[in-house]
Design a protein around this motif. Structure first.
Motif, PDB file in Angstrom:
ATOM      1  N   UNK A 163       0.827  -1.190   0.113  1.00 23.08           N
ATOM      2  CA  UNK A 163      -0.019   0.103   0.102  1.00 23.08           C
ATOM      3  C   UNK A 163       0.971   1.067   0.246  1.00 23.08           C
ATOM      4  N   UNK A 164       0.489   2.299  -0.483  1.00 22.29           N
ATOM      5  CA  UNK A 164       0.730   3.637  -0.326  1.00 22.29           C
ATOM      6  C   UNK A 164      -0.414   4.561  -0.031  1.00 22.29           C
ATOM      7  N   UNK A 165      -0.682   5.157   1.254  1.00 19.23           N
ATOM      8  CA  UNK A 165      -1.623   5.832   1.611  1.00 19.23           C
ATOM      9  C   UNK A 165      -1.587   7.349   1.172  1.00 19.23           C
ATOM     10  N   UNK A 166      -2.154   7.995   0.453  1.00 20.17           N
ATOM     11  CA  UNK A 166      -2.192   9.091  -0.414  1.00 20.17           C
ATOM     12  C   UNK A 166      -3.362   9.894  -0.375  1.00 20.17           C
ATOM     13  N   UNK A 225      -2.922  20.884   6.944  1.00 17.34           N
ATOM     14  CA  UNK A 225      -2.306  19.702   7.358  1.00 17.34           C
ATOM     15  C   UNK A 225      -3.525  18.415   7.571  1.00 17.34           C
ATOM     16  N   UNK A 226      -3.092  17.235   7.114  1.00 14.31           N
ATOM     17  CA  UNK A 226      -4.005  16.115   7.148  1.00 14.31           C
ATOM     18  C   UNK A 226      -3.376  14.947   8.016  1.00 14.31           C
ATOM     19  N   UNK A 227      -3.663  14.360   8.951  1.00 13.77           N
ATOM     20  CA  UNK A 227      -3.257  13.425   9.914  1.00 13.77           C
ATOM     21  C   UNK A 227      -4.154  12.278   9.401  1.00 13.77           C
ATOM     22  N   UNK A 228      -3.714  11.201   9.056  1.00 14.23           N
ATOM     23  CA  UNK A 228      -4.444   9.738   8.880  1.00 14.23           C
ATOM     24  C   UNK A 228      -3.774   8.770   9.454  1.00 14.23           C
ATOM     25  N   UNK A 229      -4.265   7.561   9.310  1.00  9.70           N
ATOM     26  CA  UNK A 229      -3.866   6.348   9.550  1.00  9.70           C
ATOM     27  C   UNK A 229      -3.855   5.260   8.639  1.00  9.70           C
ATOM     28  N   UNK A 230      -2.675   4.508   8.423  1.00  4.85           N
ATOM     29  CA  UNK A 230      -2.732   3.491   7.471  1.00  4.85           C
ATOM     30  C   UNK A 230      -2.608   2.200   8.221  1.00  4.85           C
ATOM     31  N   UNK A 231      -3.412   1.139   7.811  1.00  5.76           N
ATOM     32  CA  UNK A 231      -3.389  -0.087   8.666  1.00  5.76           C
ATOM     33  C   UNK A 231      -3.357  -1.492   7.634  1.00  5.76           C
ATOM     34  N   UNK A 232      -2.817  -2.599   8.212  1.00  2.00           N
ATOM     35  CA  UNK A 232      -3.264  -3.725   7.400  1.00  2.00           C
ATOM     36  C   UNK A 232      -3.601  -4.613   8.627  1.00  2.00           C
ATOM     37  N   UNK A 233      -4.886  -5.258   8.049  1.00  2.16           N
ATOM     38  CA  UNK A 233      -5.609  -6.361   8.924  1.00  2.16           C
ATOM     39  C   UNK A 233      -5.337  -7.591   8.102  1.00  2.16           C
ATOM     40  N   UNK A 300      -7.037   2.729   5.173  1.00  2.00           N
ATOM     41  CA  UNK A 300      -6.480   3.928   5.088  1.00  2.00           C
ATOM     42  C   UNK A 300      -7.801   4.972   5.506  1.00  2.00           C
ATOM     43  N   UNK A 301      -7.570   5.735   6.316  1.00  2.00           N
ATOM     44  CA  UNK A 301      -8.654   6.914   6.980  1.00  2.00           C
ATOM     45  C   UNK A 301      -7.840   8.155   7.350  1.00  2.00           C
ATOM     46  N   UNK A 302      -8.603   8.957   7.197  1.00  2.00           N
ATOM     47  CA  UNK A 302      -8.377  10.391   7.628  1.00  2.00           C
ATOM     48  C   UNK A 302      -9.593  11.261   7.671  1.00  2.00           C
ATOM     49  N   UNK A 303      -9.575  11.809   8.950  1.00  2.00           N
ATOM     50  CA  UNK A 303     -10.906  12.542   9.158  1.00  2.00           C
ATOM     51  C   UNK A 303     -11.793  13.367   8.397  1.00  2.00           C
ATOM     52  N   UNK A 306     -14.193  11.334   5.750  1.00  2.00           N
ATOM     53  CA  UNK A 306     -15.374  10.513   5.782  1.00  2.00           C
ATOM     54  C   UNK A 306     -15.018   9.122   6.186  1.00  2.00           C
ATOM     55  N   UNK A 307     -15.668   8.206   5.041  1.00  2.00           N
ATOM     56  CA  UNK A 307     -15.282   6.689   5.455  1.00  2.00           C
ATOM     57  C   UNK A 307     -13.921   6.381   4.862  1.00  2.00           C
ATOM     58  N   UNK A 308     -13.544   5.233   5.760  1.00  2.00           N
ATOM     59  CA  UNK A 308     -12.059   4.459   5.322  1.00  2.00           C
ATOM     60  C   UNK A 308     -12.224   4.206   4.103  1.00  2.00           C
ATOM     61  N   UNK A 309     -10.935   4.167   3.456  1.00  2.00           N
ATOM     62  CA  UNK A 309     -10.760   3.190   2.117  1.00  2.00           C
ATOM     63  C   UNK A 309     -10.223   1.901   2.446  1.00  2.00           C
ATOM     64  N   UNK A 310     -10.916   0.766   2.308  1.00  2.00           N
ATOM     65  CA  UNK A 310     -10.476  -0.636   2.534  1.00  2.00           C
ATOM     66  C   UNK A 310     -10.587  -1.306   1.202  1.00  2.00           C
TER      67      UNK A 310
END
Length: 330
Positions: A163-166, A225-233, A300-303, A306-310
């Motif tokens: 992944x590359x969260x962008x 400034x945008x702060x988000x979170x990248x995860x792998x489940x 990938x999500x960032x406030x 809206x909804x996260x991208x999965x």
């Protein structure tokens, strides 16, 4: 305002507008592409155009997401007229991530580091003139665009799928050839980092992979400034989780400079086309030694978005020997 699309009962895209927690169908049978082209033609903002059309009943976006009915927020009726492109080494910290993939000695300054320094020194000129060019890459056409929830398919010849969260800018080209930004959305700029690491000149090969965008498109300007979170489940477990920063406060280039160096080419100002242009990242699970496996879910999500991208990774068994592609001679 956040905009999204889902597959309606008639099989056509239905546009949804959301402000706050409530989402409503737009009173129109047109896709977001059609609405954006209408707004571009009249000089109206997409928000004002949608509010003038009016809104219908509320919809449950999370339910639509669970049903797999969400679409990328902006599509083109002919996928060949949608271009997926991006820039790299645009974020503070991205050079060290890239350099660690290509340099054997910490004291060696790579081409990546030199490109990054050029951006720091000249990526935000602030004088109405163009700044230094960024690194640029091509991912493909709309045929490579995956909807939220859809699988990111890694080809059998790939050496990796990561992944590359962008954040991506989404654009239509008006009938007069003017690029018009519709808004911004989260993107997973899925790439093959093992192939890239073999040789920097393989970067172009490593980027020719699918990518996902959405689910929602942010109308208006991008926050500084945008702060988000990248995860792998992986099953019930989170095997990777890391925050990422974007927005111009965390970038070495301004958004306008990146836009300029893409749309300065006549090729990318063809009336009616759609462009999804990704602005880069400094956060990769690959850089932390993570190797994604078939069935893993990238999140990938960032406030502000809206909804996260999965999207799940679909990775077939690796080929022990890459067969030649069939070519027919006329």
């Amino acid at each position: 305002m956040l905009l999204s699309q889902y597959i309606g009962e008639a099989g056509r895209p239905q546009v949804v507008a959301r402000e706050g927690s409530e989402a409503y169908e737009v009173k129109s049978d047109a896709s977001l592409y059609e609405l954006a082209m209408e707004a571009a033609g009249t000089g109206t903002s997409i928000r004002d155009h949608i509010l003038a059309l009016g809104l219908n009943g509320a919809v449950d976006l999370e339910d639509l997401q669970s049903q797999g009915r969400l679409l990328p927020p902006l599509t083109h009726p002919d996928p060949a007229h949608l271009h997926l492109t991006g820039t790299g080494l645009t974020h503070l910290g991205s050079a060290s991530t890239r350099a660690s993939m290509h340099s054997k000695k910490p004291e060696d300054e790579t081409d990546s580091m030199r490109m990054f320094r050029m951006g720091v020194e000249g990526g935000k000129p602030g004088n109405g003139a163009a700044g230094v060019q960024p690194e640029w890459f091509y991912k493909g056409t709309g045929h490579a665009l995956v909807p939220p929830g859809g699988p990111l398919k890694s080809p059998a010849f790939a050496l990796d799928g990561g992944e590359e969260p962008e954040i991506a800018g989404l654009y239509v080209i008006g009938r007069d050839g003017m690029p018009v930004r519709v808004g911004f959305a989260l993107a997973n700029e899925f790439s093959d980092h093992v192939t890239e690491r073999q040789n920097y000149l393989y970067l172009a090969h490593s980027k020719l992979r699918p990518c996902a965008v959405g689910p929602e498109l942010l109308v208006g300007e991008l926050p500084g400034s945008v702060e988000g979170t990248s995860r792998i489940r992986r099953g019930e477990n989170v095997i990777f989780e890391k925050s990422f920063l974007s927005g111009e406060a965390n970038m070495s280039h301004s958004i306008r400079n990146l836009e300029h160096h893409h749309f300065k080419y006549d090729l990318f100002r063809q009336p009616g086309d759609v462009h999804v242009h990704m602005f880069g990242t400094a956060t990769l699970s690959f850089a932390d030694g993570v190797s994604a496996e078939d069935g893993d879910i990238f999140e990938i999500e960032a406030g502000p978005f809206g909804l996260p991208l999965r999207n799940p990774l679909a990775r077939p068994p690796a080929e022990t020997r890459e067969p030649l592609t069939d070519i027919r001679v006329l």
